[in-house]
Design an enzyme around this catalytic site. Structure first.
Site, PDB file in Angstrom:
ATOM      1  N   HIS A   1       6.022  -2.255   2.667  1.00 55.86           N
ATOM      2  CA  HIS A   1       5.642  -1.460   1.493  1.00 55.86           C
ATOM      3  C   HIS A   1       4.863  -2.341   0.518  1.00 55.86           C
ATOM      4  CE1 HIS A   1       7.138   0.999  -2.196  1.00 55.86           C
ATOM      5  NE2 HIS A   1       5.958   1.414  -1.804  1.00 55.86           N
TER       6      HIS A   1
ATOM      7  N   ASN B   1      11.494   1.667  -5.338  1.00 57.06           N
ATOM      8  CA  ASN B   1      11.393   3.043  -5.832  1.00 57.06           C
ATOM      9  C   ASN B   1      12.740   3.632  -6.235  1.00 57.06           C
ATOM     10  OD1 ASN B   1       8.631   3.417  -5.945  1.00 57.06           O
ATOM     11  ND2 ASN B   1       8.504   3.684  -3.726  1.00 57.06           N
TER      12      ASN B   1
ATOM     13  N   SER C   1       6.349   4.967   1.059  1.00 60.35           N
ATOM     14  CA  SER C   1       7.053   4.667  -0.195  1.00 60.35           C
ATOM     15  C   SER C   1       8.492   5.137  -0.139  1.00 60.35           C
ATOM     16  CB  SER C   1       6.381   5.390  -1.362  1.00 60.35           C
ATOM     17  OG  SER C   1       5.012   5.145  -1.398  1.00 60.35           O
TER      18      SER C   1
ATOM     19  N   GLU D   1       7.609  -5.120  -0.101  1.00 57.81           N
ATOM     20  CA  GLU D   1       8.969  -4.792   0.293  1.00 57.81           C
ATOM     21  C   GLU D   1       8.986  -4.631   1.811  1.00 57.81           C
ATOM     22  OE1 GLU D   1      10.157  -1.072  -1.438  1.00 57.81           O
ATOM     23  OE2 GLU D   1      12.117  -1.865  -1.955  1.00 57.81           O
TER      24      GLU D   1
HETATM   25  N1  LIG Z   1      -0.754   4.897  -4.073  1.00 56.91           N
HETATM   26  C1  LIG Z   1       0.158   3.977  -4.323  1.00 56.91           C
HETATM   27  O1  LIG Z   1       0.241   3.390  -5.417  1.00 56.91           O
HETATM   28  C2  LIG Z   1       1.128   3.590  -3.218  1.00 56.91           C
HETATM   29  C3  LIG Z   1       1.906   2.443  -3.382  1.00 56.91           C
HETATM   30  C4  LIG Z   1       2.737   2.023  -2.337  1.00 56.91           C
HETATM   31  C5  LIG Z   1       2.801   2.792  -1.180  1.00 56.91           C
HETATM   32  N2  LIG Z   1       2.050   3.933  -1.061  1.00 56.91           N
HETATM   33  C6  LIG Z   1       2.133   4.678   0.206  1.00 56.91           C
HETATM   34  O2  LIG Z   1       0.979   4.342   0.979  1.00 56.91           O
HETATM   35  C7  LIG Z   1       0.633   5.445   1.829  1.00 56.91           C
HETATM   36  C8  LIG Z   1      -0.812   5.815   1.574  1.00 56.91           C
HETATM   37  O3  LIG Z   1      -0.946   6.199   0.237  1.00 56.91           O
HETATM   38  P1  LIG Z   1      -2.353   6.190  -0.502  1.00 56.91           P
HETATM   39  O4  LIG Z   1      -2.049   6.302  -1.958  1.00 56.91           O
HETATM   40  O5  LIG Z   1      -3.198   5.080   0.014  1.00 56.91           O
HETATM   41  O6  LIG Z   1      -2.956   7.572   0.030  1.00 56.91           O
HETATM   42  P2  LIG Z   1      -4.480   8.082  -0.058  1.00 56.91           P
HETATM   43  O7  LIG Z   1      -4.400   9.556  -0.079  1.00 56.91           O
HETATM   44  O8  LIG Z   1      -5.209   7.380  -1.153  1.00 56.91           O
HETATM   45  O9  LIG Z   1      -5.133   7.574   1.323  1.00 56.91           O
HETATM   46  C9  LIG Z   1      -4.713   8.042   2.573  1.00 56.91           C
HETATM   47  C10 LIG Z   1      -5.839   7.860   3.578  1.00 56.91           C
HETATM   48  O10 LIG Z   1      -5.339   8.271   4.867  1.00 56.91           O
HETATM   49  C11 LIG Z   1      -6.381   8.999   5.497  1.00 56.91           C
HETATM   50  N3  LIG Z   1      -5.820   9.864   6.534  1.00 56.91           N
HETATM   51  C12 LIG Z   1      -5.250  11.082   6.385  1.00 56.91           C
HETATM   52  N4  LIG Z   1      -4.880  11.559   7.597  1.00 56.91           N
HETATM   53  C13 LIG Z   1      -5.232  10.614   8.505  1.00 56.91           C
HETATM   54  C14 LIG Z   1      -5.132  10.532   9.919  1.00 56.91           C
HETATM   55  N5  LIG Z   1      -4.597  11.511  10.639  1.00 56.91           N
HETATM   56  N6  LIG Z   1      -5.630   9.426  10.533  1.00 56.91           N
HETATM   57  C15 LIG Z   1      -6.190   8.428   9.816  1.00 56.91           C
HETATM   58  N7  LIG Z   1      -6.315   8.453   8.473  1.00 56.91           N
HETATM   59  C16 LIG Z   1      -5.837   9.540   7.836  1.00 56.91           C
HETATM   60  C17 LIG Z   1      -7.064   9.758   4.380  1.00 56.91           C
HETATM   61  O11 LIG Z   1      -8.353  10.205   4.769  1.00 56.91           O
HETATM   62  C18 LIG Z   1      -7.083   8.683   3.279  1.00 56.91           C
HETATM   63  O12 LIG Z   1      -8.228   7.859   3.367  1.00 56.91           O
HETATM   64  C19 LIG Z   1       1.630   6.554   1.494  1.00 56.91           C
HETATM   65  O13 LIG Z   1       2.682   6.514   2.409  1.00 56.91           O
HETATM   66  C20 LIG Z   1       2.107   6.183   0.083  1.00 56.91           C
HETATM   67  O14 LIG Z   1       3.402   6.702  -0.185  1.00 56.91           O
HETATM   68  C21 LIG Z   1       1.209   4.340  -2.048  1.00 56.91           C
END
Ligand SMILES: NC(=O)c1ccc[n+]([C@@H]2O[C@H](COP(=O)([O-])OP(=O)(O)OC[C@H]3O[C@@H](n4cnc5c(N)ncnc54)[C@H](O)[C@@H]3O)[C@@H](O)[C@H]2O)c1
Length: 307
Positions: free
Chosen positions: A149, A199, A128, A161
């Protein structure tokens, strides 16, 4: 044949974003291999995907085929989805999408480890707010790296994005644009500056909404009602709860670091993250959550005031 020429997509992380990305990839006809740290996470993520596909089948039946997908489409999508806990299993993918938590060092380590497996094709991050150029350097093949993104919830949101790092090649950029089309998404090109485009606008908006609450100008519910006047479907505080307040704070800090104190995170946002009240993922944020359904306002927030 897909427009991008890709057949097999790897997804790292089956959390909020990864499960949506994996679902959309499989629904779009790609063999999809999802990797996470353990079987429990994979089981949980696959359960969410199955439920999401089931909802689409119900929508198809209710709408007489106008919306959603057939039960056969659902089974075909699930048939294309495989899981693993071993990063090296992703080596034979044509394209990898990383969606692990927004922790720079974690993402850098994963990029290094992917390169060590011998994988030498396109890698994108769903970050993000972390610099794409920085993550590209960790992969060691910056010309093959980009930001992609996706928006939450991925199966519903059309916009993606797409962010080039300083050294991303034209060929990589073209493939990512084509992949957006293959996934039924609309690309939104943005430059590699803090917060990219979305963002950069959205996080200051949420931050200001939180200041309106902490200064006692309007309540949580009324702040979210204000956005009805703006034509948004959901208020900033409720959306922030869905995104995760830790993610919001991280991006606010990245914006402040690059652009100065006007972007400083509000004290209430910091306090909420410090107390582990992160939104839907912890069951409480600005709202109390029963799963993904709001079940009242967080009383700690209603009480908190900064004059
Ligand atoms: N949540 C949102 O609305 C949103 C929107 C756009 C972008 N993002 C971005 O997306 C990315 C993920 O966010 P999220 O909300 O899905 O996070 P989340 O915490 O819901 O999920 C992350 C996942 O990654 C896994 N993980 C952690 N370490 C790992 C590793 N070493 N190897 C493999 N898997 C691993 C975790 O077990 C988990 O299942 C981030 O960079 C976040 O900024 C989030």
């Amino acid at each position: 044949m897909s427009e991008s020429g890709i057949t097999k997509i790897g997804v790292i992380g089956i959390g909020t974003m990864g499960n949506g990305i994996a679902q959309v990839a499989a629904q779009s006809g790609f063999d999809t291999l999802v990797m996470d740290v353990n079987d429990d996470m994979l089981k949980r993520g696959m359960g969410i995907i199955e439920k999401s596909l089931e909802r689409l089948v119900n929508a198809y039946e209710k709408s007489g085929g106008e919306k959603g997908i057939t039960a056969e489409d659902k089974d075909a999508a699930l048939g294309r989805l495989k899981t693993t806990t071993i990063l090296a299993d992703l080596r034979d993918c044509d394209f990898i999408i990383e969606a692990v938590p927004e922790i720079p060092k974690l993402k850098e380590d994963i990029n290094k480890k992917i390169a060590e497996t011998g994988y030498d094709k396109l890698l994108v991050s769903n970050t993000s707010g972390i610099s794409i150029t920085r993550l590209a350097a960790a992969y060691g093949k910056p010309e093959l790296f980009m930001g992609m993104h996706f928006m939450n919830p991925v199966p519903m949101q059309a916009g993606v994005e797409i962010i080039r790092g300083l050294k991303t090649s034209d060929a990589t950029y073209d493939t990512v644009v084509k992949l957006c089309h293959d996934l039924g998404k609309i690309e939104i090109p943005a430059e590699d500056k803090a917060g990219f485009a979305i963002n950069r606008m959205w996080v200051p908006f949420v931050n200001e909404a939180i200041r309106v609450v902490e200064e006692g100008i309007a309540t949580v519910v009324d702040v979210d009602k204000c956005t009805l006047c703006l034509g948004h479907r959901m208020g900033p505080l409720m959306t922030a709860d869905y995104v995760g307040l830790d993610t919001m704070l991280f991006i606010a800090n990245v914006l402040e670091e690059e652009f100065g104190s006007a972007y400083k995170a509000s004290p209430l946002l910091k306090r909420m993250v410090e107390s582990g009240q992160l939104g839907t993922k912890t069951g409480i944020g600005f709202y109390k959550w029963d799963g993904f359904k709001a079940a009242g306002i967080n009383p700690d927030v209603e009480r908190y005031r900064i004059k």
